[in-house]
Each structure stands twice: as C-alpha cells, then as structure tokens.
Scaffold this active site. Structure first.
Site, short mmCIF file in Angstrom:
data_model
loop_
_atom_site.label_atom_id
_atom_site.label_comp_id
_atom_site.label_asym_id
_atom_site.label_seq_id
_atom_site.Cartn_x
_atom_site.Cartn_y
_atom_site.Cartn_z
CB THR A 40 26.74 35.99 67.92
OG1 THR A 40 27.09 34.71 67.41
CG2 THR A 40 27.35 37.06 67.05
CG ASP A 92 28.03 28.73 70.73
OD1 ASP A 92 28.75 29.26 69.88
OD2 ASP A 92 26.97 28.11 70.45
CB SER A 93 22.66 29.42 72.22
OG SER A 93 22.59 29.24 70.84
CB THR A 124 21.05 33.24 66.67
OG1 THR A 124 22.23 32.72 66.05
CG2 THR A 124 21.16 34.74 66.87
CG ASP A 125 23.76 28.41 66.49
OD1 ASP A 125 23.32 28.92 65.45
OD2 ASP A 125 24.96 28.20 66.71
NE ARG A 281 11.66 16.89 61.50
CZ ARG A 281 11.67 18.03 60.81
NH1 ARG A 281 11.22 19.13 61.36
NH2 ARG A 281 12.16 18.08 59.59
CD GLN A 313 9.39 14.83 57.16
OE1 GLN A 313 9.61 15.02 55.97
NE2 GLN A 313 9.58 13.66 57.74
CB CYS A 314 4.62 21.00 55.67
SG CYS A 314 4.30 19.60 54.61
N1 ASP Z 1 26.77 29.91 67.91
C1 ASP Z 1 26.19 31.16 68.33
C2 ASP Z 1 25.23 30.85 69.48
O1 ASP Z 1 24.19 30.34 69.24
C3 ASP Z 1 25.48 31.79 67.19
C4 ASP Z 1 24.80 33.11 67.49
O2 ASP Z 1 24.59 33.56 68.59
O3 ASP Z 1 24.41 33.75 66.47
O4 ASP Z 1 25.55 31.10 70.59
#
Ligand code: ASP
Length: 524
Positions: A40, A92-93, A124-125, A281, A313-314
C-alpha cells in the site's frame, strides 16, 4: 530525475539500484538503503478520479515522481544519503514469498558494509512473514534492517501513515542521523513503535496500530524523540555476517480444534507428499486431543522425519511440552516445543532450518527448540545420556551412572536455567513387598565410588514416587526435576553426568532411554 541515477543494471536480477547524487554543500549524516518491494505504501487507485477504486502498486519511477520529498537524494529533508533498490515488479505483499525474501537478503548482503542501515518498504499483509524469514536468513547481522509500510496509500492522500512510517524508519535505521543506539536486528517500524520482526503479529487489518509483539516489549518508540531500549536489543557477535539462500517451502501450519477426531482427515493432510515440517497450532500450553489414533498420526510423521513443532493458539504465554509429565505423550511422539514463538515465525524458521543440508533430522528438530534470532523467550537444550549396565536401578543395587557422549550444547550459564529435568523414557516403576512408594535420589557429576551425601553440592534431588493404578502397567516418561542443582552446577559446553539410586522403599525403576532437558531463560 536529477537527484538519483541508475547505478547498476545487472546487480540483482529482478531489481535495480538507484544512487543518490548529493549536492556538494550537503552534509549528509550517514547513509540508508531503501528497498522498495511494493504494498500500500507504493499503491494508487486504479482510477485516480475515484479514490475508492482498487489500488495497484506502482513502479519505482512513478513512486519517486509522486513523492519527490522522500526520493533518494533529498538529504535536506531527511538528513542522510538515501539510496534505493527497487523491485522491477513491485508486489502486493500477498505475492511476496521465499523468492522475494532471497532477493531482499541478497541486496542486503551485497551492500551490508556500505550503509548504516536498511529500510524495506513492504505491504502490510505478509510483512511479519518477511521480517521473520529475514531474521533467520541474515545470520550475524551487524546493521538495522527495518520493514515498514502503510495502511493508507500515501502517494495521493495527505491523510496517511506511510510518510511518517518511512521517515521514522530511516531514523531508526541510521544511528548517525538520529543518535539512537544501533539495533542490529530485523525490525518492523509501524505507528510509533519499533518491534522485533520475528515477534510481531498483525492485529489490525485497517487501523494504524497494525502490529504488536504479544510476548516481547517494543524495542523502541518514536515521539518527539526516538528511543531505543538497549537492554532488549540483540547483542552483535564478532562472527562474519552470512546469508541463507536456500529455503524449504514445503512446510504447513495445522490447527487443532474441537472435533478434529477425524484422524483420516488429519492423516491425509499430514501425509501430503513432500511435506518436510509442520507448525502444529495447539490449545493452551501445547495440548492436543490425546486419542491414540490421533497421536499416531504424529508418531508416523516423526518416523518419516517430518519435524512437528508445537506452538500455542493463544496470543500470550508458552508451550511447555515435557515440563510436566501430563504432556509427556507429545514428547514421546517426537513433537518439538515452540515456547512463545509466533506461528508465522515458526513457519519461516522451519523453512530455513529444514533446508540446511548440514544438519541431520535430529539436529534440525533440536535447533527448532532454541532461540536463534531472539524469536523465543526460552530455549531447550537436550543431552542424551547413556549407561553401561542394565537400564534399571533397584533398592538393593548400586547407583546407576548415566553419562553423556558429548558436552551439552549452547553458550549459556547456569544462572539462566529456568528448569531442568532428568527424563527417563519408557520408564516404569515396580513396587515390591507392599512398599507404598520408592524414594529416588539424583546426583550430578559424581564419579563412581564417590560417597553420595545429601549435603554434598552434587545432590540434585530426592523424589518420592507412588504408582497409580493407571500407571501400573504403562511405560511413561519419568521426569525428575533437578533445576536447583542445574543452576549451580551446569553451563553450556559442560559434560554432565547423572547418578540415580533408590534410597527408600522396595522396588525397581527401569527405563529405555534417558536425557537431560535444560530450559534456558533467554530474557535475562
Ligand atoms: N495488500 C496490501 C499488501 O500487503 C496491504 C498493505 O500494504 O497494507 O501489499
């Protein structure tokens, strides 16, 4: 773009290197290499007129064109040299995996000595997977490697988190610029917190506070000043920096859940061809349904040299296989303990460990239980013990001495021992002549013929054992807790022997195999 030049076309396949050209009058404090992978932080809506249209990751030149203030070569703003490596096809990750981790690691390897630190711009993913994998791939790292990204695409939106995340990550990556202590680790910087990468979990799909480290405090914080808690940072060693390039991708995560009694289903999944490792898990402190057919699935996996690592899993707390006799069955089927490792870090660690052809199956399993990059708060060191004579001790026999054929591994001192036990596998207690119990004594590091006395420093414990009706005909792991003696008498690298005798009651203690299990606290 007058401020950055393409420096090397052929350097790393799939990526290009851009070097800043700094004006002569600029006093740049240090240098950071930014690695642009996408996410993102590098995305724009497909239809710029419609901010809600799907976002797509843009290539590096578009990224730089839209953010001239952050582009390489703007030291007046950031204060240091910022060069860049950009993936030719930023992703995209969700589409980042072992191949891209190797690219990132190779870029860092090639330029490790030239820069004060590295910032990876990443989606972020899957950021916690990349951070975890890199922490195991960059061995003896000497420089900060900080992943960051954004929850709001910042290239077109002035209300965003990406700009702050990136500029502050550069500060943490560059002690010459910010004055913070060196953090020679793979970290995630996000929403004012510097986190150890292999401890992080994604907790929010949309909020700015996307990550946290449930079992470890933040390494640092950013307010009006940047702060690093030096006590928590991994200490660099003097061994050469090395990069792992081989990974074993055939590992899988498997959840237990109420109703997973259909062992056929579990067996089919775990029998998938080519599987090398499983992150299991489990419930709570590592428990799983103990139906014998279900346990057999894992016994079979062990026989096929598949490493099965048990994680919880906790969100908080530890898996404690074998610390208590109640979870002994899982040890007997060869499962290894994950302590407080995150499932994502466990998966990435197995990918690295299981690709290491210098290690045997047994060594891989043992290494999985030791913290190698600060990913676990405890480690387990197991030392097999052998004996010459019969695998039993009787009330009227001589003490039995169990001796190691090599020193116990690790670089720890006794004061870091959290728990230690002598484990007798396939153990059985037989009471004779109506004795209600037997009393067992254990000593460490005595020689044959030594006078065994409870007030001697080698005394490791007295254990009174009864036999319940359930245990009467069953082999079990007999665990004898020797923590206090281990704290006084053991250090990593020592040869440790244990001597066992029966001092009370009439009976026999027999077993098939024995080992010393030493749990080390990695947090002190
Ligand atoms: N789908 C995006 C990614 O992981 C989400 C992000 O970056 O927030 O590349």
């Amino acid at each position: 773009m007058q401020h950055a030049i393409l420096a090397d076309d052929q350097d790393i396949p799939g990526a290009h290197y851009y070097k800043a050209v700094l004006p002569a009058d600029v006093n740049a404090k240090g240098a950071v290499l930014v690695i642009y992978t996408g996410g993102t932080i590098g995305s724009l809506p497909v239809d710029l007129a419609d901010p809600d249209s799907p976002q797509v990751v843009v290539p590096w030149d578009e990224y730089v064109r839209r953010t001239p203030q952050f582009a390489p070569g703007q030291p007046a703003f950031i204060g240091c040299r910022v060069d860049a490596y950009a993936f030719d096809k930023p992703l995209d990750s969700c589409n980042v995996g072992p191949g891209e981790w190797v690219m990132m690691a190779s870029i860092i390897e090639k330029h490790h000595d030239e820069y004060d630190g590295f910032v990876i711009l990443h989606g972020t993913d899957s950021m916690i997977y990349s951070a975890s994998a890199l922490s195991f791939m960059l061995i003896n790292l000497k420089k900060p490697v900080i992943l960051t990204g954004a929850q709001i695409a910042y290239l077109f939106n002035s209300r965003n988190d990406g700009a702050q995340n990136m500029v502050t990550a550069i500060g943490f990556a560059n002690p010459k610029l910010s004055g913070v202590p060196l953090v020679p680790e793979v970290c995630i910087y996000f929403n004012h917190k510097l986190l150890r990468g292999n401890r992080a979990r994604k907790q929010d799909a949309s909020g700015f506070d996307a990550y946290y480290t449930p079992n470890f405090p933040p390494l640092g914080e950013a307010g009006n000043r940047l702060f690093v808690d030096e006590r928590l940072v991994l200490k660099p060693n003097d061994q050469a920096f090395q990069v792992v390039r081989r990974l074993q991708p055939n590992v899988l995560t498997f959840d237990v859940y109420p109703g997973i009694q259909n062992t056929e289903l579990a067996r089919n999944i775990l029998n998938t061809k080519g599987i090398a490792g499983i992150v299991l898990r489990a419930f709570g402190s590592g428990n799983i349904p103990t139906k014998p057919e279900f346990l057999k699935v894992f016994r079979d996996a062990h026989a096929k040299e598949i490493v099965v690592q048990n994680v919880t899993q906790c969100l908080h707390g530890f898996v404690e296989l074998g610390m208590y006799e109640t979870s002994a069955e899982l040890l007997e089927v060869g499962m290894v303990t994950g302590f407080d490792i995150t499932p994502e870090a466990a998966l990435c660690k197995l990918m690295v460990l299981l690709a290491d052809e210098d290690l045997s199956f047994e060594e891989r399993a043992q290494k999985a239980q030791r913290s190698v990059a600060g990913e676990m708060s405890r480690s387990l060191y197991v030392q097999a013990l052998k004996q010459q004579k019969a695998l039993e001790v009787r009330d009227d026999s001589d003490p039995v001495r169990l001796a190691p054929d090599r020193p116990i591994e690790g670089n720890w001192r006794g004061d870091k021992v959290f728990n230690a036990s002598l484990r007798l596998y396939g153990g059985r207690i037989t009471l004779l002549e109506d004795s209600p119990h037997i009393g067992i004594e254990v000593y460490l590091n005595t020689k044959s013929g030594d006078d065994l006395k409870r007030n001697s420093p080698n005394f490791a414990g007295y254990f009174r054992r009864r036999v319940t009706s359930v245990e009467a005909d069953k082999e079990m792991i007999v665990g004898l807790d020797i923590t206090n003696a281990a704290r006084q008498l053991l250090n990593g690298g020592d040869r440790v022997s244990a001597t066992v005798r029966i001092v009370e009651g009439k009976g026999i203690l027999s077993w098939k195999d024995s080992e010393l299990a030493v749990f080390i606290n990695e947090r002190i």
